[in-house]
Design a protein around this motif. Structure first.
Motif, PDB file in Angstrom:
ATOM      1  N   UNK A  35      -4.260  10.273 -12.949  1.00 51.83           N
ATOM      2  CA  UNK A  35      -3.027  10.337 -13.756  1.00 51.83           C
ATOM      3  C   UNK A  35      -1.805  10.114 -12.871  1.00 51.83           C
ATOM      4  N   UNK A  36      -1.892  10.439 -11.592  1.00 51.89           N
ATOM      5  CA  UNK A  36      -0.767  10.370 -10.669  1.00 51.89           C
ATOM      6  C   UNK A  36      -0.542   8.916 -10.222  1.00 51.89           C
ATOM      7  N   UNK A  37       0.684   8.580  -9.821  1.00 46.76           N
ATOM      8  CA  UNK A  37       0.939   7.236  -9.292  1.00 46.76           C
ATOM      9  C   UNK A  37      -0.015   6.893  -8.138  1.00 46.76           C
ATOM     10  N   UNK A  38      -0.370   5.620  -8.069  1.00 43.99           N
ATOM     11  CA  UNK A  38      -1.269   5.137  -7.015  1.00 43.99           C
ATOM     12  C   UNK A  38      -0.430   4.726  -5.809  1.00 43.99           C
ATOM     13  N   UNK A  39      -0.828   5.132  -4.646  1.00 45.00           N
ATOM     14  CA  UNK A  39      -0.178   4.682  -3.410  1.00 45.00           C
ATOM     15  C   UNK A  39      -1.097   3.659  -2.733  1.00 45.00           C
ATOM     16  N   UNK A  40      -0.752   2.352  -2.843  1.00 46.16           N
ATOM     17  CA  UNK A  40      -1.627   1.325  -2.264  1.00 46.16           C
ATOM     18  C   UNK A  40      -1.873   1.534  -0.767  1.00 46.16           C
ATOM     19  N   UNK A  41      -0.898   2.126  -0.085  1.00 46.18           N
ATOM     20  CA  UNK A  41      -1.070   2.358   1.357  1.00 46.18           C
ATOM     21  C   UNK A  41      -2.211   3.314   1.649  1.00 46.18           C
ATOM     22  N   UNK A  42      -2.427   4.295   0.761  1.00 45.06           N
ATOM     23  CA  UNK A  42      -3.556   5.217   0.974  1.00 45.06           C
ATOM     24  C   UNK A  42      -4.878   4.470   0.865  1.00 45.06           C
ATOM     25  N   UNK A  43      -4.939   3.532  -0.073  1.00 47.11           N
ATOM     26  CA  UNK A  43      -6.172   2.761  -0.221  1.00 47.11           C
ATOM     27  C   UNK A  43      -6.372   1.870   1.003  1.00 47.11           C
ATOM     28  N   UNK A  44      -5.295   1.271   1.484  1.00 50.14           N
ATOM     29  CA  UNK A  44      -5.415   0.428   2.679  1.00 50.14           C
ATOM     30  C   UNK A  44      -5.864   1.270   3.877  1.00 50.14           C
ATOM     31  N   UNK A  45      -5.309   2.469   3.990  1.00 50.56           N
ATOM     32  CA  UNK A  45      -5.731   3.347   5.096  1.00 50.56           C
ATOM     33  C   UNK A  45      -7.217   3.659   4.978  1.00 50.56           C
ATOM     34  N   UNK A  46      -7.711   3.784   3.732  1.00 44.75           N
ATOM     35  CA  UNK A  46      -9.129   4.123   3.531  1.00 44.75           C
ATOM     36  C   UNK A  46     -10.063   2.982   3.922  1.00 44.75           C
ATOM     37  N   UNK A  47      -9.572   1.740   3.914  1.00 48.60           N
ATOM     38  CA  UNK A  47     -10.459   0.610   4.233  1.00 48.60           C
ATOM     39  C   UNK A  47     -10.315   0.115   5.677  1.00 48.60           C
ATOM     40  N   UNK A  48      -9.288   0.572   6.361  1.00 50.77           N
ATOM     41  CA  UNK A  48      -9.069   0.097   7.735  1.00 50.77           C
ATOM     42  C   UNK A  48     -10.176   0.587   8.677  1.00 50.77           C
ATOM     43  N   UNK A  49     -10.618  -0.296   9.554  1.00 50.06           N
ATOM     44  CA  UNK A  49     -11.546   0.090  10.623  1.00 50.06           C
ATOM     45  C   UNK A  49     -11.288  -0.832  11.804  1.00 50.06           C
ATOM     46  N   UNK A  50     -11.760  -0.469  13.002  1.00 50.19           N
ATOM     47  CA  UNK A  50     -11.326  -1.230  14.191  1.00 50.19           C
ATOM     48  C   UNK A  50     -11.730  -2.705  14.189  1.00 50.19           C
TER      49      UNK A  50
END
Lengths: 86, 142, 142, 86
Positions: free
Chosen positions: C7-22
């Motif tokens: 229900x809360x606004x989506x923060x695309x940056x959180x999703x990007x942080x979740x997919x980042x890997x070295x």
């Protein structure tokens, strides 16, 4: 011989390191092309690569090697950009 | 439209905010990230060098090319310069359009063109030495 | 991997942080935005309704399909529910990969599959009435 | 007649509005398919659309209309999702 014209030459990345300079003022004969400018510089900085692997820019736009320079122009010699699949 | 070459970290949300408009139904944002490996070698960090006075106009030209092809697109691009660590964002292209097909296509086109025509160079510091990356070639620093 | 119906606004940056890997060199993030028009009509706002207990597992399944096709991809998806105003983000799909071609393809594939197989419905409040959007059809609310 | 089994039916979006209910407990004969369940509901809620425009889910996965339900199953009838080009 006609009076020389002054251009400002900029080097970037590997070319900057090979030329040992970022910016160089150069006097060339009127009617000189970008190719003439590069050849003059290469005679001086012998480690500069062959023209085939370099692009030229004139006043901050890519330009043909046979484009003519004028006094006060900014000329840049540009190695291939990073490109790639990254 | 927004085109930046900057030493400071890029905030992709700022670029997305710059492209949003009431008719936009889709935003596609590409971020290039510094990888931990290249050419099979461990990378420790990168340095990016730009011909900034030319890079920004070249980006603007790419934005115009996109508008010519996808008239409803809005475009923002930013590239970082200087020292970048693994995981940092080196480049962002963000495109909004009414619908998603165009947003993906225009964004892909934008980053492909940026990588071939914007004068910014990458120096790769890796386990096997330091290299300038020129297109598909890695040239050792003398 | 991260899959949310919220229900809360989506923060695309959180999703990007979740997919980042070295090893990630590229992140493609798609955001769906509420447009101000649809079917030639002015839209005032939307309501999204989800079958959340099924939607999240369906998203996970799409993530797995992406991994089957692009084994190095990492995926995050989020869809909002409830009342959304023009300009708000309704859905985000973010995919990281070593290189950009796969990141674009996998992200596109993810949003296309999400739109066809994740049980979330859109009710459109427009100048000409209120409609449930079912695929290509707009069905007036009785 | 064998003892009836109880399933839990959920409606969403336009179907929820047409059925006038979000959740409904339903008794059906053993061996009933999802199609049987939908037909029983449609006999009761006559405004529900024809089966062709609806998908069925069984225990939170899409399922064929001829799948058999068991006691305690969660059945859902799902209108086309929002899809589109947006």
């Amino acid at each position: 011989m006609a009076v020389a014209i002054a251009v400002r030459v900029r080097f970037f990345a590997r070319l900057r390191e090979l030329a040992g300079a970022e910016i160089e003022a150069l006097q060339v004969p009127p009617g000189s092309s970008l190719a003439d400018v590069y050849d003059a510089l290469r005679a001086k900085h012998t480690t500069l690569p062959a023209r085939e692997s370099v692009r030229a820019a004139l006043n901050q736009e890519f330009a043909d090697w046979n484009a003519t320079v004028a006094g006060g122009d900014e000329v840049a010699f540009i190695p291939p950009v990073s490109g790639g699949r990254g | 439209m927004r085109y930046d070459v900057q030493k400071e970290p890029i905030d992709p949300r700022e670029l997305e905010a710059a492209v949003t408009y009431p008719g936009a139904g889709a935003i596609c944002t590409f971020s290039g990230i510094v990888r931990d490996s290249s050419r099979g070698q461990t990378v420790t960090h990168l340095d990016y060098e730009a011909y900034a006075e030319m890079a920004v106009p070249q980006m603007r030209k790419i934005g115009q090319e996109i508008k010519d092809r996808w008239p409803e697109a809005r475009v923002a691009m930013a590239h970082r310069t200087g020292h970048l660590e693994i995981g940092e964002v080196s480049v962002v292209v963000s495109v909004s359009c009414p619908h998603r097909a165009e947003a993906f296509e225009a964004c892909r086109w934008g980053i492909d063109r940026l990588k071939e025509s914007v004068p910014i160079w990458k120096k790769e510091h890796a386990a096997d030495g330091t290299y300038w990356i020129e297109g598909d070639q890695a040239k050792p620093v003398a």
